[in-house]
Scaffold this active site. Structure first.
Site, PDB file in Angstrom:
ATOM      1  N   ARG A   1       0.814  -1.222   0.000  1.00 44.70           N
ATOM      2  CA  ARG A   1       0.000   0.000   0.000  1.00 44.70           C
ATOM      3  C   ARG A   1       0.850   1.276   0.000  1.00 44.70           C
ATOM      4  O   ARG A   1       1.960   1.310   0.528  1.00 44.70           O
ATOM      5  CB  ARG A   1      -0.999  -0.001   1.160  1.00 44.70           C
ATOM      6  CG  ARG A   1      -0.401   0.091   2.527  1.00 44.70           C
ATOM      7  CD  ARG A   1      -1.470  -0.122   3.603  1.00 44.70           C
ATOM      8  NE  ARG A   1      -0.899   0.072   4.920  1.00 44.70           N
ATOM      9  CZ  ARG A   1      -1.568  -0.079   6.058  1.00 44.70           C
ATOM     10  NH1 ARG A   1      -2.838  -0.421   6.050  1.00 44.70           N
ATOM     11  NH2 ARG A   1      -0.959   0.122   7.215  1.00 44.70           N
TER      12      ARG A   1
ATOM     13  N   ARG B   1       4.362   4.060   4.350  1.00 46.43           N
ATOM     14  CA  ARG B   1       4.645   4.114   5.780  1.00 46.43           C
ATOM     15  C   ARG B   1       5.920   3.346   6.089  1.00 46.43           C
ATOM     16  O   ARG B   1       6.154   2.259   5.545  1.00 46.43           O
ATOM     17  CB  ARG B   1       3.487   3.497   6.569  1.00 46.43           C
ATOM     18  CG  ARG B   1       2.342   4.456   6.731  1.00 46.43           C
ATOM     19  CD  ARG B   1       1.134   3.808   7.345  1.00 46.43           C
ATOM     20  NE  ARG B   1       1.407   2.993   8.523  1.00 46.43           N
ATOM     21  CZ  ARG B   1       0.451   2.465   9.275  1.00 46.43           C
ATOM     22  NH1 ARG B   1      -0.830   2.678   8.968  1.00 46.43           N
ATOM     23  NH2 ARG B   1       0.750   1.732  10.326  1.00 46.43           N
TER      24      ARG B   1
HETATM   25  P1  AMP Z   1      -1.763   2.092  12.773  1.00 43.78           P
HETATM   26  O1  AMP Z   1      -1.671   3.261  11.852  1.00 43.78           O
HETATM   27  O2  AMP Z   1      -3.100   2.029  13.474  1.00 43.78           O
HETATM   28  O3  AMP Z   1      -1.399   0.789  12.116  1.00 43.78           O
HETATM   29  O4  AMP Z   1      -0.683   2.339  13.935  1.00 43.78           O
HETATM   30  C1  AMP Z   1       0.694   2.402  13.649  1.00 43.78           C
HETATM   31  C2  AMP Z   1       1.507   2.193  14.932  1.00 43.78           C
HETATM   32  O5  AMP Z   1       1.202   3.241  15.869  1.00 43.78           O
HETATM   33  C3  AMP Z   1       1.202   0.914  15.688  1.00 43.78           C
HETATM   34  O6  AMP Z   1       1.920  -0.193  15.173  1.00 43.78           O
HETATM   35  C4  AMP Z   1       1.624   1.291  17.106  1.00 43.78           C
HETATM   36  O7  AMP Z   1       3.034   1.283  17.250  1.00 43.78           O
HETATM   37  C5  AMP Z   1       1.176   2.743  17.201  1.00 43.78           C
HETATM   38  N1  AMP Z   1      -0.224   2.856  17.703  1.00 43.78           N
HETATM   39  C6  AMP Z   1      -1.311   3.310  17.006  1.00 43.78           C
HETATM   40  N2  AMP Z   1      -2.410   3.294  17.768  1.00 43.78           N
HETATM   41  C7  AMP Z   1      -2.022   2.804  18.981  1.00 43.78           C
HETATM   42  C8  AMP Z   1      -2.712   2.521  20.195  1.00 43.78           C
HETATM   43  N3  AMP Z   1      -4.023   2.732  20.342  1.00 43.78           N
HETATM   44  N4  AMP Z   1      -1.980   2.024  21.237  1.00 43.78           N
HETATM   45  C9  AMP Z   1      -0.668   1.811  21.130  1.00 43.78           C
HETATM   46  N5  AMP Z   1       0.048   2.026  20.002  1.00 43.78           N
HETATM   47  C10 AMP Z   1      -0.624   2.526  18.934  1.00 43.78           C
END
Ligand code: AMP
Length: 214
Positions: free
Chosen positions: A127, A161
């Site tokens: 992606r 990302r």
């Molecule tokens: P995402 O974009 O939701 O895949 O989040 C990317 C990264 O941000 C994750 O792999 C975590 O390291 C961190 N992260 C995002 N949301 C959370 C959350 N609610 N709690 C802890 N870490 C988070």
């Protein structure tokens, strides 16, 4: 409406949240996006989160709970919001309940996008997004009509990302199963959990979600 979308990395939470925010006039609150913005800005919070995010682990509950609590108080959230990527641990889910209670709010829906883990690595590793408008694409499943040009805004810069590589994706999936999957039971025990088939195509998943949300 206040909605939580659950599902592992790559399940399509962000894609569906963007569609639902347009349809229902909600704001998408993605803790991942907020943390990436902190990392990009070089803030203290971003510095604290960066290495954890790069390894595929979870940043501290305290940190994300604080971010969400502040964000929910902003004016644009008054019409409702979609939580995407939060809560991710049972303590976060408990803190969310307390936080909403204190703010005289409550959750209307919790919906889980059910997917097959094996497909997630391919979905995530391919992606990319338009750097100008944020439209999402995929090397295999959704290419721009003209290579290198965004269908939506004509932009020519794209980004991926840093954590969308196979090794990190596998750690993120592991974190999901260890720390996040138990949240499904938390909401199921409250009689709040609904599920949709996240392996269906994007429009179909949106249809399943709108059937639940009304
Ligand atoms: P995402 O974009 O939701 O895949 O989040 C990317 C990264 O941000 C994750 O792999 C975590 O390291 C961190 N992260 C995002 N949301 C959370 C959350 N609610 N709690 C802890 N870490 C988070």
């Amino acid at each position: 409406m206040k909605l939580v979308l659950l599902g592992p990395p790559g399940a399509g939470k962000g894609t569906q949240a963007k569609r639902l925010q347009d349809k229902y006039g909600l704001v998408q609150l993605s803790t991942g996006d907020m943390l990436r913005a902190e990392v990009a800005s070089g803030s203290d919070l971003g510095k604290e989160a960066k290495s954890v995010m790069e390894s595929g682990g979870l940043v501290s509950d305290e940190l994300v709970i604080g971010i969400i609590s502040d964000r929910v108080d902003q004016d644009d959230c008054k019409g409702g919001f979609i939580l995407d990527g939060f809560p991710r641990t049972v303590p976060q889910a408990e803190a969310l309940d307390t936080m909403l209670d204190d703010k005289d709010m409550n959750l209307d829906n919790v919906v889980e996008l059910k997917v097959n883990d094996d497909a997630m690595v391919e979905r995530i590793c391919g992606r990319f997004t338009c750097a100008d408008c944020g439209k999402g694409y995929h090397d295999k499943f959704e290419k721009p009509a003209k290579e290198g040009v965004c269908d939506k805004c004509g932009g020519t810069e794209f980004s991926r990302r840093a954590d969308d590589n196979e090794e990190t994706v596998r750690s993120r999936l592991e974190s999901y199963h260890k720390q996040t999957a138990p949240i499904s039971n938390y909401y199921a025990a409250k009689g709040m959990l609904k599920g949709v088939d996240g392996m269906a195509d994007i429009d179909d998943v949106t249809g399943q979600l709108t059937a639940i949300l009304g």
